[in-house]
Design a protein around this motif. Structure first.
Motif, PDB file in Angstrom:
ATOM      1  N   SER A 178      -4.752  -1.166  -2.229  1.00  0.00           N
ATOM      2  CA  SER A 178      -4.782  -2.499  -1.631  1.00  0.00           C
ATOM      3  C   SER A 178      -4.418  -3.538  -2.686  1.00  0.00           C
ATOM      4  N   VAL A 179      -3.978  -4.708  -2.195  1.00  0.00           N
ATOM      5  CA  VAL A 179      -3.588  -5.811  -3.071  1.00  0.00           C
ATOM      6  C   VAL A 179      -4.398  -7.030  -2.656  1.00  0.00           C
ATOM      7  N   ASP A 180      -5.065  -7.668  -3.612  1.00  0.00           N
ATOM      8  CA  ASP A 180      -5.831  -8.886  -3.354  1.00  0.00           C
ATOM      9  C   ASP A 180      -5.086 -10.050  -4.000  1.00  0.00           C
ATOM     10  N   VAL A 221      -5.706 -13.256  -3.636  1.00  0.00           N
ATOM     11  CA  VAL A 221      -6.605 -14.333  -4.054  1.00  0.00           C
ATOM     12  C   VAL A 221      -7.098 -14.092  -5.482  1.00  0.00           C
ATOM     13  N   LYS A 222      -7.541 -12.870  -5.753  1.00  0.00           N
ATOM     14  CA  LYS A 222      -8.043 -12.522  -7.094  1.00  0.00           C
ATOM     15  C   LYS A 222      -6.930 -12.059  -8.028  1.00  0.00           C
ATOM     16  N   ASN A 223      -5.732 -11.840  -7.472  1.00  0.00           N
ATOM     17  CA  ASN A 223      -4.583 -11.361  -8.246  1.00  0.00           C
ATOM     18  C   ASN A 223      -4.858  -9.985  -8.850  1.00  0.00           C
ATOM     19  N   THR A 224      -5.469  -9.105  -8.041  1.00  0.00           N
ATOM     20  CA  THR A 224      -5.797  -7.754  -8.494  1.00  0.00           C
ATOM     21  C   THR A 224      -5.195  -6.723  -7.550  1.00  0.00           C
ATOM     22  N   GLU A 242       0.838  -1.196   0.000  1.00  0.00           N
ATOM     23  CA  GLU A 242       0.000   0.000   0.000  1.00  0.00           C
ATOM     24  C   GLU A 242       0.879   1.254   0.000  1.00  0.00           C
ATOM     25  N   ARG A 268      -2.866  -7.590 -11.347  1.00  0.00           N
ATOM     26  CA  ARG A 268      -1.542  -7.337 -10.781  1.00  0.00           C
ATOM     27  C   ARG A 268      -0.437  -7.432 -11.831  1.00  0.00           C
ATOM     28  N   THR A 297      -9.603  -0.995 -10.174  1.00  0.00           N
ATOM     29  CA  THR A 297      -9.066  -2.322  -9.897  1.00  0.00           C
ATOM     30  C   THR A 297      -8.470  -2.862 -11.187  1.00  0.00           C
ATOM     31  N   ASP A 313      -5.966  -2.599  -6.248  1.00  0.00           N
ATOM     32  CA  ASP A 313      -6.781  -1.390  -6.270  1.00  0.00           C
ATOM     33  C   ASP A 313      -5.840  -0.202  -6.276  1.00  0.00           C
TER      34      ASP A 313
END
Length: 106
Positions: free
Chosen positions: A70-72, A74-77, A54, A92, A89, A79
């Motif tokens: 933010s970094v997800d 699980v979804k490999n995305t 972040e 990555r 979004t 924000d």
């Protein structure tokens, strides 16, 4: 005439080996000047994408500059905040280091 034929045959016998050596040399030059640096750059990009946190200044593959919100994993995305109250979004894999806001390394 016989001398010319013998000279031509002598030249052809050594030509195959020199051609193979030349091809190997060309491939080695291409590897060290083109392929290896590209692989090194790709590893650096992959390392940066895996270490996103972040607040990191980034640029997307589409040319949008922003800051990671933010970094997800699980979804490999990721924000990315691109303006006040505007968050997008993106994948990555399409996020790169913002070199415009990064101090030059010496």
């Amino acid at each position: 005439m016989t001398t010319l034929v013998l000279a031509a045959q002598a030249g052809q016998n050594g030509g195959g080996l020199s051609m193979i050596i030349m091809m190997v040399a060309i491939f080695a030059i291409m590897y060290f000047f083109m392929i290896r640096p590209q692989q090194k750059r790709q590893k650096e990009i992959q390392k940066f994408q895996n270490e996103l946190t972040e607040g990191t200044a980034v640029v997307t593959g589409g040319g949008i500059y922003g800051t990671v919100k933010s970094v997800d994993l699980v979804k490999n995305t990721v924000d990315i905040k691109i303006a006040r109250d505007v968050v997008v979004t993106v994948d990555r894999g399409s996020v790169f280091k913002d070199m415009a806001n990064t101090p030059l390394q010496k």
